[in-house]
Write a protein that holds these residues in place. Structure first.
Motif, PDB file in Angstrom:
ATOM      1  N   PHE A 143       0.835  -1.201   0.000  1.00  0.00           N
ATOM      2  CA  PHE A 143       0.000   0.000   0.000  1.00  0.00           C
ATOM      3  C   PHE A 143       0.869   1.251   0.000  1.00  0.00           C
ATOM      4  O   PHE A 143       0.607   2.218  -0.728  1.00  0.00           O
ATOM      5  CB  PHE A 143      -0.908   0.009   1.240  1.00  0.00           C
ATOM      6  CG  PHE A 143      -2.155  -0.814   1.105  1.00  0.00           C
ATOM      7  CD1 PHE A 143      -3.214  -0.383   0.314  1.00  0.00           C
ATOM      8  CD2 PHE A 143      -2.294  -2.019   1.779  1.00  0.00           C
ATOM      9  CE1 PHE A 143      -4.372  -1.135   0.195  1.00  0.00           C
ATOM     10  CE2 PHE A 143      -3.451  -2.775   1.673  1.00  0.00           C
ATOM     11  CZ  PHE A 143      -4.489  -2.340   0.876  1.00  0.00           C
ATOM     12  N   GLU A 144       1.908   1.217   0.830  1.00  0.00           N
ATOM     13  CA  GLU A 144       2.778   2.395   0.965  1.00  0.00           C
ATOM     14  C   GLU A 144       3.501   2.695  -0.346  1.00  0.00           C
ATOM     15  O   GLU A 144       3.631   3.870  -0.741  1.00  0.00           O
ATOM     16  CB  GLU A 144       3.783   2.164   2.094  1.00  0.00           C
ATOM     17  CG  GLU A 144       4.587   3.386   2.455  1.00  0.00           C
ATOM     18  CD  GLU A 144       5.548   3.133   3.601  1.00  0.00           C
ATOM     19  OE1 GLU A 144       6.561   3.856   3.675  1.00  0.00           O
ATOM     20  OE2 GLU A 144       5.309   2.223   4.412  1.00  0.00           O
ATOM     21  N   ARG A 145       3.973   1.645  -1.027  1.00  0.00           N
ATOM     22  CA  ARG A 145       4.665   1.829  -2.305  1.00  0.00           C
ATOM     23  C   ARG A 145       3.783   2.514  -3.335  1.00  0.00           C
ATOM     24  O   ARG A 145       4.274   3.202  -4.229  1.00  0.00           O
ATOM     25  CB  ARG A 145       5.111   0.472  -2.866  1.00  0.00           C
ATOM     26  CG  ARG A 145       6.295  -0.152  -2.155  1.00  0.00           C
ATOM     27  CD  ARG A 145       6.475  -1.588  -2.598  1.00  0.00           C
ATOM     28  NE  ARG A 145       6.946  -1.681  -3.972  1.00  0.00           N
ATOM     29  CZ  ARG A 145       8.180  -2.023  -4.317  1.00  0.00           C
ATOM     30  NH1 ARG A 145       9.067  -2.298  -3.374  1.00  0.00           N
ATOM     31  NH2 ARG A 145       8.529  -2.108  -5.574  1.00  0.00           N
ATOM     32  N   GLN A 146       2.488   2.290  -3.216  1.00  0.00           N
ATOM     33  CA  GLN A 146       1.540   2.880  -4.164  1.00  0.00           C
ATOM     34  C   GLN A 146       1.004   4.231  -3.671  1.00  0.00           C
ATOM     35  O   GLN A 146       0.113   4.808  -4.284  1.00  0.00           O
ATOM     36  CB  GLN A 146       0.361   1.930  -4.378  1.00  0.00           C
ATOM     37  CG  GLN A 146       0.762   0.582  -4.952  1.00  0.00           C
ATOM     38  CD  GLN A 146      -0.420  -0.367  -5.010  1.00  0.00           C
ATOM     39  OE1 GLN A 146      -1.205  -0.354  -5.954  1.00  0.00           O
ATOM     40  NE2 GLN A 146      -0.566  -1.193  -3.989  1.00  0.00           N
ATOM     41  N   SER A 147       1.580   4.736  -2.561  1.00  0.00           N
ATOM     42  CA  SER A 147       1.130   5.993  -1.940  1.00  0.00           C
ATOM     43  C   SER A 147      -0.337   5.933  -1.546  1.00  0.00           C
ATOM     44  O   SER A 147      -1.031   6.970  -1.516  1.00  0.00           O
ATOM     45  CB  SER A 147       1.382   7.189  -2.893  1.00  0.00           C
ATOM     46  OG  SER A 147       2.753   7.316  -3.172  1.00  0.00           O
ATOM     47  N   ARG A 148      -0.792   4.737  -1.235  1.00  0.00           N
ATOM     48  CA  ARG A 148      -2.175   4.557  -0.742  1.00  0.00           C
ATOM     49  C   ARG A 148      -2.093   4.576   0.787  1.00  0.00           C
ATOM     50  O   ARG A 148      -2.133   3.540   1.455  1.00  0.00           O
ATOM     51  CB  ARG A 148      -2.759   3.258  -1.284  1.00  0.00           C
ATOM     52  CG  ARG A 148      -2.889   3.243  -2.802  1.00  0.00           C
ATOM     53  CD  ARG A 148      -3.204   1.867  -3.351  1.00  0.00           C
ATOM     54  NE  ARG A 148      -4.492   1.352  -2.881  1.00  0.00           N
ATOM     55  CZ  ARG A 148      -4.941   0.122  -3.168  1.00  0.00           C
ATOM     56  NH1 ARG A 148      -4.223  -0.689  -3.939  1.00  0.00           N
ATOM     57  NH2 ARG A 148      -6.109  -0.275  -2.705  1.00  0.00           N
ATOM     58  N   TYR A 149      -1.988   5.779   1.346  1.00  0.00           N
ATOM     59  CA  TYR A 149      -1.633   5.916   2.743  1.00  0.00           C
ATOM     60  C   TYR A 149      -2.737   5.496   3.704  1.00  0.00           C
ATOM     61  O   TYR A 149      -2.459   5.080   4.827  1.00  0.00           O
ATOM     62  CB  TYR A 149      -1.178   7.346   3.026  1.00  0.00           C
ATOM     63  CG  TYR A 149       0.095   7.695   2.279  1.00  0.00           C
ATOM     64  CD1 TYR A 149       1.218   6.883   2.391  1.00  0.00           C
ATOM     65  CD2 TYR A 149       0.157   8.807   1.457  1.00  0.00           C
ATOM     66  CE1 TYR A 149       2.389   7.183   1.700  1.00  0.00           C
ATOM     67  CE2 TYR A 149       1.324   9.120   0.773  1.00  0.00           C
ATOM     68  CZ  TYR A 149       2.429   8.303   0.887  1.00  0.00           C
ATOM     69  OH  TYR A 149       3.579   8.590   0.194  1.00  0.00           O
ATOM     70  N   SER A 150      -3.978   5.605   3.273  1.00  0.00           N
ATOM     71  CA  SER A 150      -5.071   5.151   4.131  1.00  0.00           C
ATOM     72  C   SER A 150      -4.988   3.636   4.335  1.00  0.00           C
ATOM     73  O   SER A 150      -5.067   3.140   5.468  1.00  0.00           O
ATOM     74  CB  SER A 150      -6.415   5.524   3.499  1.00  0.00           C
ATOM     75  OG  SER A 150      -7.488   5.035   4.289  1.00  0.00           O
ATOM     76  N   GLY A 151      -4.783   2.907   3.231  1.00  0.00           N
ATOM     77  CA  GLY A 151      -4.642   1.449   3.324  1.00  0.00           C
ATOM     78  C   GLY A 151      -3.384   1.053   4.066  1.00  0.00           C
ATOM     79  O   GLY A 151      -3.381   0.085   4.845  1.00  0.00           O
ATOM     80  N   ALA A 152      -2.303   1.813   3.839  1.00  0.00           N
ATOM     81  CA  ALA A 152      -1.036   1.519   4.522  1.00  0.00           C
ATOM     82  C   ALA A 152      -1.183   1.716   6.025  1.00  0.00           C
ATOM     83  O   ALA A 152      -0.730   0.891   6.828  1.00  0.00           O
ATOM     84  CB  ALA A 152       0.076   2.409   3.975  1.00  0.00           C
ATOM     85  N   THR A 153      -1.839   2.819   6.412  1.00  0.00           N
ATOM     86  CA  THR A 153      -2.033   3.097   7.843  1.00  0.00           C
ATOM     87  C   THR A 153      -2.841   1.984   8.505  1.00  0.00           C
ATOM     88  O   THR A 153      -2.463   1.472   9.576  1.00  0.00           O
ATOM     89  CB  THR A 153      -2.743   4.445   8.034  1.00  0.00           C
ATOM     90  OG1 THR A 153      -1.919   5.493   7.514  1.00  0.00           O
ATOM     91  CG2 THR A 153      -3.020   4.704   9.510  1.00  0.00           C
ATOM     92  N   ALA A 154      -3.940   1.599   7.869  1.00  0.00           N
ATOM     93  CA  ALA A 154      -4.781   0.529   8.432  1.00  0.00           C
ATOM     94  C   ALA A 154      -3.987  -0.769   8.544  1.00  0.00           C
ATOM     95  O   ALA A 154      -4.119  -1.514   9.531  1.00  0.00           O
ATOM     96  CB  ALA A 154      -6.018   0.329   7.556  1.00  0.00           C
ATOM     97  N   SER A 155      -3.146  -1.050   7.554  1.00  0.00           N
ATOM     98  CA  SER A 155      -2.377  -2.304   7.544  1.00  0.00           C
ATOM     99  C   SER A 155      -1.272  -2.295   8.592  1.00  0.00           C
ATOM    100  O   SER A 155      -1.007  -3.312   9.239  1.00  0.00           O
ATOM    101  CB  SER A 155      -1.788  -2.541   6.149  1.00  0.00           C
ATOM    102  OG  SER A 155      -2.808  -2.660   5.191  1.00  0.00           O
ATOM    103  N   TYR A 156      -0.610  -1.138   8.778  1.00  0.00           N
ATOM    104  CA  TYR A 156       0.420  -1.052   9.818  1.00  0.00           C
ATOM    105  C   TYR A 156      -0.208  -1.108  11.220  1.00  0.00           C
ATOM    106  O   TYR A 156       0.383  -1.659  12.145  1.00  0.00           O
ATOM    107  CB  TYR A 156       1.244   0.229   9.661  1.00  0.00           C
ATOM    108  CG  TYR A 156       2.290   0.140   8.572  1.00  0.00           C
ATOM    109  CD1 TYR A 156       3.259  -0.863   8.593  1.00  0.00           C
ATOM    110  CD2 TYR A 156       2.307   1.056   7.528  1.00  0.00           C
ATOM    111  CE1 TYR A 156       4.225  -0.957   7.590  1.00  0.00           C
ATOM    112  CE2 TYR A 156       3.267   0.983   6.533  1.00  0.00           C
ATOM    113  CZ  TYR A 156       4.222  -0.028   6.560  1.00  0.00           C
ATOM    114  OH  TYR A 156       5.164  -0.120   5.568  1.00  0.00           O
ATOM    115  N   LEU A 157      -1.390  -0.543  11.363  1.00  0.00           N
ATOM    116  CA  LEU A 157      -2.090  -0.646  12.652  1.00  0.00           C
ATOM    117  C   LEU A 157      -2.456  -2.102  12.948  1.00  0.00           C
ATOM    118  O   LEU A 157      -2.382  -2.545  14.099  1.00  0.00           O
ATOM    119  CB  LEU A 157      -3.348   0.231  12.648  1.00  0.00           C
ATOM    120  CG  LEU A 157      -3.105   1.741  12.762  1.00  0.00           C
ATOM    121  CD1 LEU A 157      -4.399   2.503  12.533  1.00  0.00           C
ATOM    122  CD2 LEU A 157      -2.507   2.101  14.131  1.00  0.00           C
TER     123      LEU A 157
END
Length: 286
Positions: free
Chosen positions: A202-216
């Motif tokens: 998600f982060e690589r694609q700059s999809r920060y909402s998905g990245a944040t949810a996934s890191y949480l």
């Protein structure tokens, strides 16, 4: 008993005796190789000995499980020396022998080793094909192991990421999650690794909402008992970086401070602690 039957029986006993002697000798030779490889860890010497052992075992036993293992041992010595092209060639040879022996599990294992060697050589396309073959073999086998399948799905997805196939990689990670049990301690290492790679995609694609949810989600998994401080620290660090990127300094500071609390407990993280403290001070001043 006729003389003919007696002669045949004696001949058979001699043949069996010879076969047992050959196998005993082969195992002795194998022990020399494995001693250098696993105990002495003199990989240059191991490479020389294991090559000779492989040749001798082929003479003694021909195409056999011990001969297969002798090839793998020599390949492992090349791997330990960082000679990935030669390791790949030997793993490939071993896979061909495993196919002849009908050892499906070994073929799958060697496909993975071939893929890893190709990745070290920068050949992601070839590695993807090999991992896909290993995955196909596992999924078509009876009573396939969900944990093994999840691990392979995750590895394959990771290679798909390097090839720029984000959608297929996402599907691979989701398929891996479906095989994993979040409550199983045995599944935990693969689950954490897969969750991290999923968040990174998600982060690589700059999809920060998905990245944040996934890191949480990674943080939740890694914080449950028994805790995994390494992944807890990574999750806090990536959440801090995303918050900085989204111009949320207060959130970034909160995450970095929590990360600092984790890594301060690890004596091996002295340099990382100093860097993180500097980053926190800079954020506090801004």
């Amino acid at each position: 008993m006729t003389r003919f039957h007696a002669a045949v029986g004696a001949s058979l006993m001699l043949s069996l005796s010879g076969a047992y002697a050959n196998e005993a000798d082969a195992r002795k030779f194998m022990a020399y190789c494995e001693h250098e490889l696993n105990d002495t860890k003199n990989y240059d010497e191991a490479g020389k000995i294991c090559k000779r052992v492989r040749e001798d075992i082929k003479v003694l036993l021909g195409i056999s499980p011990l001969y297969l293992q002798s090839i793998v041992n020599e390949a492992d010595s090349k791997w330990a020396l960082g000679n990935y092209p030669e390791a790949f060639n030997l793993y490939s040879e071993a896979a061909d022998v495993a196919i002849k022996l009908g050892d499906i599990n070994k073929v799958r294992e060697l496909r993975i080793r071939q893929a890893e060697a190709e990745l070290f050589r920068g050949k992601s396309f070839e590695a993807e094909i090999l991992l896909r073959d290993a995955l196909r073999r596992l999924q078509s086998s009876r009573g396939s192991n969900p944990l093994q399948e999840a691990d392979l799905l995750s590895r394959h997805a990771e290679v798909l990421v390097t090839l720029g196939q984000a959608k297929a990689a996402m599907q691979g990670y989701l398929a891996a999650f479906a095989k994993l049990d979040a409550d199983s301690i045995k599944h935990r290492p693969i689950l954490l690794k897969t969750q991290l790679r999923y968040a990174e995609l998600f982060e690589r694609q700059s999809r920060y909402s998905g990245a944040t949810a996934s890191y949480l989600k990674l943080l939740q998994l890694a914080s449950s008992k028994p805790t995994n401080p390494e992944y807890v620290a990574i999750a806090y660090g990536r959440l801090g970086w995303i918050s900085e990127t989204l111009d949320k300094p207060a959130d970034a500071l909160s995450y970095y401070r929590r990360q600092l609390e984790v890594i301060e407990k690890d004596p091996a993280q002295v340099a990382a602690v100093d860097e993180l403290r500097k980053k926190i001070i800079q954020l506090e001043k801004s």
